[in-house]
Motif scaffolding. Sequence first.
Motif, PDB file in Angstrom:
ATOM      1  N   PHE A  35       0.792  -1.221   0.000  1.00 49.52           N
ATOM      2  CA  PHE A  35       0.000   0.000   0.000  1.00 49.52           C
ATOM      3  C   PHE A  35       0.827   1.275   0.000  1.00 49.52           C
ATOM      4  CE2 PHE A  35      -2.491  -3.342   2.147  1.00 49.52           C
ATOM      5  CZ  PHE A  35      -3.567  -3.405   1.271  1.00 49.52           C
ATOM      6  N   SER A  39      -0.956   5.778   1.715  1.00 54.82           N
ATOM      7  CA  SER A  39      -2.239   5.088   1.571  1.00 54.82           C
ATOM      8  C   SER A  39      -3.155   5.323   2.764  1.00 54.82           C
ATOM      9  CB  SER A  39      -2.004   3.583   1.398  1.00 54.82           C
ATOM     10  OG  SER A  39      -1.510   3.017   2.601  1.00 54.82           O
ATOM     11  N   GLN A 170      -8.829   0.273  -1.056  1.00 52.92           N
ATOM     12  CA  GLN A 170      -7.452  -0.206  -0.960  1.00 52.92           C
ATOM     13  C   GLN A 170      -7.355  -1.512  -0.176  1.00 52.92           C
ATOM     14  OE1 GLN A 170      -5.306   3.072   0.781  1.00 52.92           O
ATOM     15  NE2 GLN A 170      -5.330   4.278  -1.106  1.00 52.92           N
TER      16      GLN A 170
END
Length: 291
Positions: A35, A39, A170
């Motif tokens: 990530f 993020s 995500q």
Amino acid sequence: MLSIRQYVENQIHIITGLQGSPVDFTVPPGDPGLFGPQSAVWEVHADFTSMMLGGIAALSLQMLDPRVLAGVWDHSSFRQDMQGRLSRTAQFISAVSYAGTEQAEQCIALVRRVHEHVHGVLPDGTPYDANDPELLRWVHHTQAYCFLESHLRWRNAKLAPEQQDRYVAQYSKVAVMLGADGLVMDAPALRALFAQPAAELRVDARTQEVATILMSSHTLFKGAKAWVARVFLLAALDMLPQWAQTCFEHRPSAASMWWRRRVVNSAAFVLRWATRNGSVHRARRRVANLA
């Protein structure tokens, strides 16, 4: 002799499984992992207090699906070692969130291999399989929902709606890598999933036994005062949707919830002060090439 700060942080590392973890969050230098530091996942998963409370809430929701509960009931020793089970789950979430790319992918591959052996039949004859995309979807959605709601309650109530949506989208990457499909990709859709209980959810004797074990005050805080542990466990149930609270016969008053929030927020202040070398701190040094 350890300082108070060091002692508290060591206890956090024991609870989260970071102490003795095979994952080295400091290598390879410069690797952002799955990530990366910009993020939403890194932001939401960084706080120990909110993640712990969110994890307990997620586990409570997960056990309402008898197929998910059967997977751990039949294929693990969690009833004798709830602390170990929770620590291993925390290790996995830390690894996929903050470890280097290769180590994160290895953790996911390991879980997939374990899932290949987790299947069976419920007492009523219903089959279950840990690799069933529907069950993987339920486990993921409970985690994403509870981690996000816990972050909003205990860490940052002003997290922007677009950042909340980014988090949901995500974090779905991990579930897809585990084999899930049909995932929701924004916060409003995620919350809508928990507005009403699904038909397959229920409370039975197994659910009640696991809830009793989980709510025992010594489960998470070995050696700590029982009343502190009890406050944290009940605070996690306070976050559940109303229908889920009813399933667990949890009927908190406004006064009890207010008092628990005061206790948890006071404890969180100390925990955040003490935490200087958690997985997110090590990952930040790795990405900055300071490992």
